[in-house]
Scaffold this active site. Structure first.
Site, PDB file in Angstrom:
ATOM      1  N   ASP A   1     -11.129  -3.749  -1.634  1.00 12.14           N
ATOM      2  CA  ASP A   1     -10.407  -3.440  -0.393  1.00 12.14           C
ATOM      3  C   ASP A   1     -10.985  -4.184   0.814  1.00 12.14           C
ATOM      4  O   ASP A   1     -10.501  -5.260   1.156  1.00 12.14           O
ATOM      5  CB  ASP A   1     -10.375  -1.913  -0.155  1.00 12.14           C
ATOM      6  CG  ASP A   1      -9.164  -1.453   0.639  1.00 12.14           C
ATOM      7  OD1 ASP A   1      -8.289  -2.289   0.952  1.00 12.14           O
ATOM      8  OD2 ASP A   1      -9.068  -0.250   0.944  1.00 12.14           O
ATOM      9  N   ASP A   2     -11.992  -3.605   1.468  1.00 14.92           N
ATOM     10  CA  ASP A   2     -12.639  -4.222   2.639  1.00 14.92           C
ATOM     11  C   ASP A   2     -14.151  -4.135   2.428  1.00 14.92           C
ATOM     12  O   ASP A   2     -14.830  -3.300   3.039  1.00 14.92           O
ATOM     13  CB  ASP A   2     -12.241  -3.465   3.910  1.00 14.92           C
ATOM     14  CG  ASP A   2     -10.734  -3.461   4.125  1.00 14.92           C
ATOM     15  OD1 ASP A   2     -10.212  -4.483   4.594  1.00 14.92           O
ATOM     16  OD2 ASP A   2     -10.086  -2.453   3.777  1.00 14.92           O
ATOM     17  N   GLU A  31      -2.059   6.069  -0.392  1.00 16.02           N
ATOM     18  CA  GLU A  31      -3.490   6.075  -0.042  1.00 16.02           C
ATOM     19  C   GLU A  31      -3.726   7.352   0.771  1.00 16.02           C
ATOM     20  O   GLU A  31      -4.364   8.285   0.297  1.00 16.02           O
ATOM     21  CB  GLU A  31      -3.866   4.825   0.765  1.00 16.02           C
ATOM     22  CG  GLU A  31      -5.340   4.780   1.196  1.00 16.02           C
ATOM     23  CD  GLU A  31      -5.672   3.609   2.129  1.00 16.02           C
ATOM     24  OE1 GLU A  31      -4.749   3.039   2.742  1.00 16.02           O
ATOM     25  OE2 GLU A  31      -6.874   3.296   2.263  1.00 16.02           O
ATOM     26  N   HIS A  50       0.871  -1.175   0.000  1.00 22.88           N
ATOM     27  CA  HIS A  50       0.000   0.000   0.000  1.00 22.88           C
ATOM     28  C   HIS A  50       0.910   1.227   0.000  1.00 22.88           C
ATOM     29  O   HIS A  50       1.854   1.294   0.803  1.00 22.88           O
ATOM     30  CB  HIS A  50      -0.863   0.046   1.262  1.00 22.88           C
ATOM     31  CG  HIS A  50      -2.013  -0.909   1.280  1.00 22.88           C
ATOM     32  ND1 HIS A  50      -1.879  -2.246   1.035  1.00 22.88           N
ATOM     33  CD2 HIS A  50      -3.336  -0.706   1.536  1.00 22.88           C
ATOM     34  CE1 HIS A  50      -3.072  -2.822   1.137  1.00 22.88           C
ATOM     35  NE2 HIS A  50      -3.977  -1.909   1.445  1.00 22.88           N
TER      36      HIS A  50
END
Ligand code: HPA
Ligand code: ZN
Length: 329
Positions: free
Chosen positions: A270-271, A192, A189
Site C-alpha cells: 500500500d504505502d 477498506e 479501492h
C-alpha cells in the site's frame, strides 16, 4: 532470498521515505513543517484513512520535477527488489499533482524514466495504474483521463483511491466506461473503510477486474461466494490495515479466513513508507502473526502473479510462477 512475488497495490507517493522527503525539499526549496526526519516520523500515528491521507498529500509538496518522480520510483524499485518483488503494478495520483500546478507529462515521464529501465536496473517488470481521487468530482476524473491521453502508451489501467466513505463507486461510472473503451484495465479501492455494497457496486457499475483491499467483503457471505466463483482477486495490505485501524491487531486480520473461504487473496504494502513495511515485510508479518504455513505463503505468491495484468506477456507470467514453485523456504 525472499519469496518471489508481484506487488499489485502500491501507491508510489506512499513510498516517499522521510529522508528522501527532506532531500527533495532541500533540492526544491520547499519548507516542510517538521524540524527533521524524527519529528516527521512522530506524525506517523494515524487514527484512520483520512488522518493518513492528510500527511500523504502534505508531503507531496516536495515532488516538483521529472527527476523527483524518477528518484521516488527508483528508490521504491531498489527496496522492492530486495524484498523479492519481480513485478510491480504501481499506482499514482495525478490529480494531487495537477492541483499543485504540475503537468501530467512531468509526473508520467518522470516515473517512466525509472520504470522504463527497471528490468535492467532492478529485475522488476512494471505497469502503471492511474488512480482517480474519489473525493474529487466525476468531472475532474474525466478531465484527468483526458490529460493522460498523450501518455496512454505508458499506462495500463485506472484505479480509484483516497477517502472512501461517502464516495461510492457509482459516481465514477462514466470515466470507467470511457477508460474501458480506451482499452485500459480497471481496478478500484473498495471495502477498506467503506461497506461491502461498495465492492458490489464497483464490480457491477465500474467493471473492475480486481478489488483493492476488499476486506469488508467478509461481512457479506453472498458477496464472498461471488468473489470466489468469479475468481476476482483482492489486493490486501495487512500492515496498512493495522496502521489505519481497519483491524485492531495483525493477529485479528481476516486473511486466513479469507484464504479458507477460497478467495484469491494477494498481500501488498500500500504505502510502505508510512505503514512500516514493504512487500516481504508484509509477508513476514502475516507469517509470524497469523501462523500461515509455507503452502499458504506460496499460494499468496502464486496469486500475485495470477492476479497481475500480464495477459500481454504470458511467457513472463509462467516464468514467474515457475520461480515461485521452485522456491525453497
Ligand atoms: N486507501 C485509499 N487511498 C489511498 C490509500 C489507501 O490505503 N493510500 C493512498 N491513497
Ligand atoms: Zn491503497
Amino acid at each position: 532470498m525472499p519469496l518471489p512475488k508481484a506487488e499489485l497495490h502500491l501507491h508510489v507517493e506512499g513510498t516517499l521515505e522521510p529522508e528522501l522527503a527532506f532531500d527533495l525539499a532541500a533540492r526544491n526549496g520547499v519548507k516542510l513543517p517538521y524540524a527533521d526526519t524524527d519529528e516527521l516520523r512522530e506524525a506517523y500515528r494515524f487514527e484512520d484513512l483520512q488522518s493518513f491521507l492528510n500527511l500523504y498529500y502534505e508531503l507531496m509538496a516536495v515532488l516538483r520535477t521529472e527527476r523527483d518522480f524518477e528518484d521516488l520510483a527508483d528508490a521504491y524499485l531498489t527496496r522492492a527488489a530486495a524484498q523479492g518483488v519481480r513485478h510491480a503494478e504501481i499506482f499514482f495520483d495525478p490529480q494531487a499533482h495537477l492541483a499543485r500546478g504540475l503537468d501530467m507529462g512531468t509526473v508520467v515521464e518522470g516515473l517512466w524514466r525509472a520504470l522504463g529501465r527497471s528490468e535492467e536496473s532492478h529485475g522488476i517488470s512494471t505497469r502503471l495504474i492511474l488512480c482517480f481521487l474519489r473525493d474529487e468530482s466525476a468531472d475532474s476524473a474525466l478531465e484527468t483521463l483526458e490529460a493522460a491521453r498523450p501518455y496512454l502508451d505508458r499506462i495500463t489501467g485506472i484505479g480509484l483511491d483516497s477517502a472512501e466513505v461517502g464516495h461510492p463507486p457509482a459516481k465514477f461510472r462514466q470515466v470507467y466506461e470511457t477508460a474501458a473503451a480506451l482499452g485500459l484495465r480497471r481496478v478500484a479501492h473498495a471495502g477498506e473503510e467503506g461497506p461491502p455494497e461498495y465492492i458490489t457496486e464497483a464490480l457491477d457499475l465500474l467493471g473492475i477486474e480486481r478489488v483493492d483491499h476488499g476486506l469488508r467483503c467478509m461481512e457479506d457471505p453472498e458477496l464472498v461466494e461471488r468473489l470466489v466463483r468469479e475468481r476476482v482477486p483482492l489486493t490486501l495490505c495487512p500492515l496498512s490495515n493495522v496502521r489505519l485501524r481497519t483491524v485492531d491487531t495483525l493477529a485479528d486480520h481476516p486473511l486466513p479466513a479469507m484464504l479458507d473461504a477460497g478467495l484469491l487473496c494477494t498481500v501488498n504494502s500500500d504505502d510502505p513508507a508510512y505503514f512500516g513495511g514493504y512487500a516481504d515485510d508484509n509477508f513476514r508479518a502475516v507469517r509470524e502473526s497469523l501462523g500461515l504455513t509455507e503452502d499458504r505463503l506460496r499460494e499468496l505468491a502464486r496469486n500475485s502473479f495470477l492476479a497481475s495484468f500480464l495477459e500481454d506477456d504470458e511467457e513472463r507470467r509462467a516464468r514467474y510462477l515457475a520461480e515461485v514453485d521452485a522456491y525453497v523456504f
